[in-house]
Scaffold this motif. Structure first.
Motif, short mmCIF file in Angstrom:
data_model
loop_
_atom_site.label_atom_id
_atom_site.label_comp_id
_atom_site.label_asym_id
_atom_site.label_seq_id
_atom_site.Cartn_x
_atom_site.Cartn_y
_atom_site.Cartn_z
N ALA A 130 31.34 45.25 37.99
CA ALA A 130 30.64 45.46 36.74
C ALA A 130 30.04 46.93 36.89
CB ALA A 130 29.25 44.35 36.98
N ALA A 131 29.86 47.30 38.11
CA ALA A 131 29.41 48.65 38.14
C ALA A 131 30.36 49.59 37.74
CB ALA A 131 28.70 49.02 39.47
N ALA A 132 31.42 49.57 38.05
CA ALA A 132 32.64 50.35 38.08
C ALA A 132 32.90 50.73 36.55
CB ALA A 132 33.66 49.83 38.72
N THR A 133 32.85 49.44 35.59
CA THR A 133 33.09 49.43 34.31
C THR A 133 31.96 50.20 33.50
OG1 THR A 133 33.96 48.45 32.41
CG2 THR A 133 32.75 47.09 33.71
N ILE A 144 28.97 42.73 29.57
CA ILE A 144 29.95 43.07 30.64
C ILE A 144 30.70 41.64 30.90
CG2 ILE A 144 30.21 43.63 33.15
CD1 ILE A 144 27.48 45.07 32.96
N LEU A 145 32.06 41.79 31.12
CA LEU A 145 32.56 40.61 31.52
C LEU A 145 33.79 41.24 32.53
CD1 LEU A 145 34.24 37.96 29.66
CD2 LEU A 145 35.70 39.23 31.19
N THR A 146 33.63 40.59 33.72
CA THR A 146 34.39 40.92 34.87
C THR A 146 35.54 39.68 35.16
OG1 THR A 146 33.23 40.17 36.76
CG2 THR A 146 32.87 42.25 35.90
N ALA A 147 36.78 40.01 35.37
CA ALA A 147 37.61 38.85 35.64
C ALA A 147 38.65 39.31 36.37
CB ALA A 147 38.27 38.19 34.27
N ASP A 148 38.98 38.47 37.47
CA ASP A 148 40.15 38.79 38.37
C ASP A 148 40.81 37.34 39.20
OD1 ASP A 148 38.25 37.99 40.25
OD2 ASP A 148 37.97 40.07 41.18
N GLY A 149 41.27 37.45 40.06
CA GLY A 149 41.86 36.21 40.83
C GLY A 149 40.56 35.79 41.58
N VAL A 150 40.02 36.32 42.36
CA VAL A 150 38.74 36.00 43.18
C VAL A 150 38.37 36.95 43.93
CG1 VAL A 150 40.22 35.01 45.19
CG2 VAL A 150 37.98 34.15 44.57
N GLY A 151 36.91 37.12 44.01
CA GLY A 151 36.20 37.93 44.92
C GLY A 151 35.79 36.94 46.18
N GLU A 152 34.40 37.14 46.15
CA GLU A 152 33.81 35.91 47.41
C GLU A 152 34.20 34.51 46.72
OE1 GLU A 152 31.58 39.62 47.25
OE2 GLU A 152 31.82 38.30 45.98
N TRP A 153 33.39 34.17 45.88
CA TRP A 153 33.68 33.06 45.15
C TRP A 153 33.78 33.13 43.55
CZ3 TRP A 153 34.29 28.00 46.92
CH2 TRP A 153 33.96 27.76 48.13
N CYS A 309 31.84 45.98 28.13
CA CYS A 309 32.65 46.69 29.21
C CYS A 309 33.35 45.83 29.99
CB CYS A 309 31.61 47.26 30.37
SG CYS A 309 30.88 48.91 29.65
N LEU A 310 34.45 45.66 30.11
CA LEU A 310 35.70 44.88 30.89
C LEU A 310 35.95 45.53 32.43
CD1 LEU A 310 38.11 43.97 28.11
CD2 LEU A 310 36.16 42.33 28.95
N GLY A 311 36.04 44.54 33.35
CA GLY A 311 36.45 45.14 34.84
C GLY A 311 37.24 44.15 35.18
N GLY A 312 37.74 44.30 36.48
CA GLY A 312 38.38 43.23 37.44
C GLY A 312 39.98 43.33 36.78
N GLY A 313 40.90 42.81 37.77
CA GLY A 313 42.29 43.01 37.42
C GLY A 313 42.69 42.43 36.24
N VAL A 314 42.02 41.55 35.55
CA VAL A 314 42.56 40.96 34.29
C VAL A 314 42.45 42.01 33.28
CG1 VAL A 314 42.04 39.31 32.47
CG2 VAL A 314 42.01 38.61 35.03
N ALA A 315 41.46 42.85 33.27
CA ALA A 315 41.39 44.03 32.37
C ALA A 315 42.39 45.01 32.39
CB ALA A 315 39.97 45.00 32.65
N LEU A 316 43.36 44.84 33.28
CA LEU A 316 44.54 45.55 33.08
C LEU A 316 45.54 44.97 32.21
CD1 LEU A 316 45.16 46.28 36.90
CD2 LEU A 316 44.80 48.05 35.05
N PHE A 334 35.22 49.27 26.30
CA PHE A 334 35.56 50.32 27.62
C PHE A 334 36.18 49.56 28.78
CE2 PHE A 334 31.40 51.61 25.23
CZ PHE A 334 31.87 52.88 24.88
N VAL A 335 37.21 50.05 29.11
CA VAL A 335 37.85 49.82 30.36
C VAL A 335 37.96 50.87 31.21
CG1 VAL A 335 39.75 48.81 31.38
CG2 VAL A 335 39.13 48.11 29.26
N PRO A 336 37.46 50.83 32.57
CA PRO A 336 37.84 52.16 33.38
C PRO A 336 39.03 52.61 33.82
CG PRO A 336 36.77 50.29 34.63
CD PRO A 336 36.87 49.85 33.40
N PRO A 337 39.70 53.57 34.19
CA PRO A 337 40.98 53.84 34.61
C PRO A 337 41.30 53.04 35.76
CG PRO A 337 39.44 55.82 35.00
CD PRO A 337 38.67 54.79 34.24
N ALA A 338 40.48 52.37 36.67
CA ALA A 338 40.71 51.76 37.65
C ALA A 338 39.75 50.40 37.52
CB ALA A 338 40.57 52.44 39.12
N PRO A 339 40.27 49.68 36.89
CA PRO A 339 39.35 48.25 36.73
C PRO A 339 39.66 47.40 37.78
CG PRO A 339 41.41 48.25 35.14
CD PRO A 339 41.30 49.53 35.75
N GLY A 340 40.94 47.39 38.66
CA GLY A 340 41.04 46.46 39.67
C GLY A 340 40.09 46.74 41.07
#
Length: 591
Positions: A130-133, A144-153, A309-316, A334-340
């Motif tokens: 979230a901070a990165a994006t 803000i929406l972040t989505a990926d495989g998994v973080g902690e939980w 603002c979108l973050g996490g690997g799904v934002a690729l 907004f998607v940062p250049p390194a969302p993963g």
């Protein structure tokens, strides 16, 4: 304050350094170790960041790790115990791996860097995303929406952020979806099923989807069920990633979609199996898009904010991003250049600076170039020792020379200034070519990138002319700044931009601002004066299986091992002897 952010131990390790709240450098470990997606503790990246800033570890005020390692271990242990006895084979390996340096991160950091433990902090994985994006985007308030495989939980979070006029910062994550229910894992399961590498080749699924039809959407929807609160759950009978590391999908998944692809078998779209694989890719892509559009629509209604603002690997997933922009109701995405996960190194440092330590908000420069600079002298020396033709040219002369080479159908390796932070080449470590003949795409895939023929290439064009060649919705030019959206090529230009037009008529566009990459901007202008179309094909400077080049010597090695005709670093131009002979212009009438 001087704050070092670190991501490591899952994939794509990286380090980033803030000084007085502003990033001064960031680099992925793979760019220095030369091991693609290197997940190891990023000692090389840390050392380079500190050397670049002229700092010793003792000068650091804080070191921040991008996730809570003990909470992640809790999830691994809990899931293994829940899955017993099915997990009995994978349980010992999972615990052995987690009980190594992945858990004792504070001690590892303290041991490697010699910093006191009181200076070592941890952020949540999705807080880092979230901070990165949000904290790198040119917006003051955003959903803000972040989505990926998994973080902690967490696998997906929604919330909002605010950068207040008094210098304070707030990032509020309202809700989360927890493992094993995960959009990222759903997509990665299809990545594995289609014979590609998980956490590396998901973009191949997105590219393959354009060759298929979403005929299996109903089958994919059996795997994912929407819930009354707007979230989703996965039917875990179709998956095995939560019980074993050996395979992502279950026998029931295979019953539903047919036999999986062997990774060594080519995808032949003329065969029934090839079309089935493409249809599977198209179907999971459609379901992913529909789910994200529904969730972002609801988030827009809830927050009433114009920016997302979108973050996490799904934002690729640039195709999904473009649909979110067009259909969610948000005016800007907004998607940062390194969302993963690599970007989490920067996100963790920013989160600690603004939230934990309460430092005043600062605008972050809006570019991706935080890595090591290229050394043109190093390139010239290596090329001369190797007997290649080397020229050192004034800026204007060099730009005209390269524009002439591109107009003559040559392929150019382009290295300029600091390297990009993130998975995409955005003008400082690029392979450039004319975008017109379809044969150029085939030549790049066959002779230079050594990759699947269905993979598309991206165009780059000045932001001022993008609308002429591409159908951009409001906000589209911003989404394309870091190549984060896929948009239709205007029908009248598709034949003349055949090398960068995907089979479905789309392109993953980069819109270029002069201030972000002035040399590349000048080159595109010069090429446009010759061809009538100020567009170039831009792809990452690497071959299949290798990270993007970083140093001049890596660029030179790649140049010598593949079909690139010319190599540029700073004022230095290196030509292959065969490519330096006079050549006629492209036969294609592009004006």
């Amino acid at each position: 304050m001087k704050i070092l952010g670190i991501s490591a131990h899952y994939h794509d390790a990286a380090a980033a350094l803030l000084v007085h709240g502003i990033p001064v450098c960031a680099v992925q470990e793979e760019r220095l170790s030369r091991r693609k997606n290197d997940a190891a503790f990023p000692l090389n990246a840390i050392e380079w960041c500190l050397d670049h800033a002229g700092l010793d570890p003792a000068d650091l005020d804080a070191v921040v790790f991008y996730e809570r390692s003990m909470l992640k271990f809790e999830r691994i242990l809990t899931c293994a115990l829940r899955a017993f006895p099915y997990s009995w084979r994978s349980f010992p390996n999972a615990i052995k791996s987690s009980l190594g340096e992945k858990v004792w991160v504070r001690g590892i950091i303290s041991s490697y860097l010699g910093v006191p433990r009181r200076k070592i902090f941890f952020t949540g994985h999705h807080e880092s995303h979230a901070a990165a994006t949000f904290l790198t985007a040119p917006t003051r308030r955003a959903a803000i929406l972040t989505a990926d495989g998994v973080g902690e939980w967490a696998t997906l979070t929604v919330g909002h952020g605010e950068r207040r006029a008094d210098g304070g910062t707030a990032i509020t994550l309202l809700r989360e979806i927890r493992f094993p229910h995960s959009l990222g894992m759903l997509y990665s399961t299809f990545t594995a099923y289609l014979g590609f590498a998980v956490n590396e080749d998901e973009y191949k699924v997105m590219g393959l989807a354009a060759y298929g039809r979403p005929t299996k959407v109903d089958e994919v929807r059996k795997l994912i069920c929407r819930t009354p609160d707007g979230a989703f759950t996965l039917d875990l009978d179709y998956f095995e990633y939560h019980t074993t590391a050996a395979r992502s999908y279950s026998p029931r998944f295979v019953e539903l979609f047919g036999p999986p692809r062997n990774s060594y078998d080519p995808i032949d779209l003329e065969t029934a199996d090839g079309r089935r694989f493409a249809d599977c890719a198209a179907s999971v892509q459609r379901v992913l898009e529909d789910t994200l559009v529904d969730m972002t629509r609801a988030l827009h209604r809830e927050t009433g904010l114009p920016d997302l603002c979108l973050g996490g690997g799904v934002a690729l997933n640039a195709v999904a991003n473009a649909r979110i922009l067009a259909e969610s109701g948000f005016e800007r995405v907004f998607v940062p250049p390194a969302p993963g996960d690599a970007g989490c190194a920067l996100g963790a440092a920013l989160y600690a600076d603004r939230i934990y330590l309460g430092n005043a908000d600062r605008d972050v420069p809006d570019h991706p170039f935080w890595g090591p600079p290229v050394d043109a002298v190093e390139l010239a020396r290596a090329a001369r020792e190797d007997g290649q033709e080397v020229e050192e040219l004034d800026e204007a002369v060099l730009i005209d020379r390269i524009a002439d080479l591109l107009s003559a159908g040559r392929i150019v390796g382009w290295m300029d200034g600091a390297s990009e932070f993130g998975p995409r080449a955005l003008g400082h470590r690029s392979i450039l070519a004319a975008p017109h003949p379809v044969e150029m795409r085939d030549r790049l895939n066959r002779d230079i990138k050594y990759r699947e023929e269905f993979r598309p290439f991206a165009p780059v064009t000045p932001i001022e002319t993008a609308d002429r060649y591409f159908e951009l919705p409001p906000g589209g030019a911003r989404l394309a700044r870091f190549m984060s959206g896929v948009f239709p090529v205007r029908p009248e230009w598709r034949a003349k931009l055949a090398a960068v037009t995907h089979v479905d008529g789309s392109a993953r566009l980069q819109t270029l601002d002069r201030d972000m990459a002035p040399r590349l901007y000048a080159l595109i202008e010069a090429y446009g004066r010759r061809s009538g179309i100020p567009v170039l094909l831009n792809t990452s400077f690497n071959v299949a299986g290798e990270p993007i080049v970083n140093r001049a010597l890596e660029g030179y090695s790649t140049f010598r091992r593949c079909g690139i005709d010319a190599l540029v670093a700073g004022p230095t131009l290196v030509m292959k002897r065969a490519a330096s002979r006079a050549a006629g212009p492209l036969n294609e009438d592009v004006a």
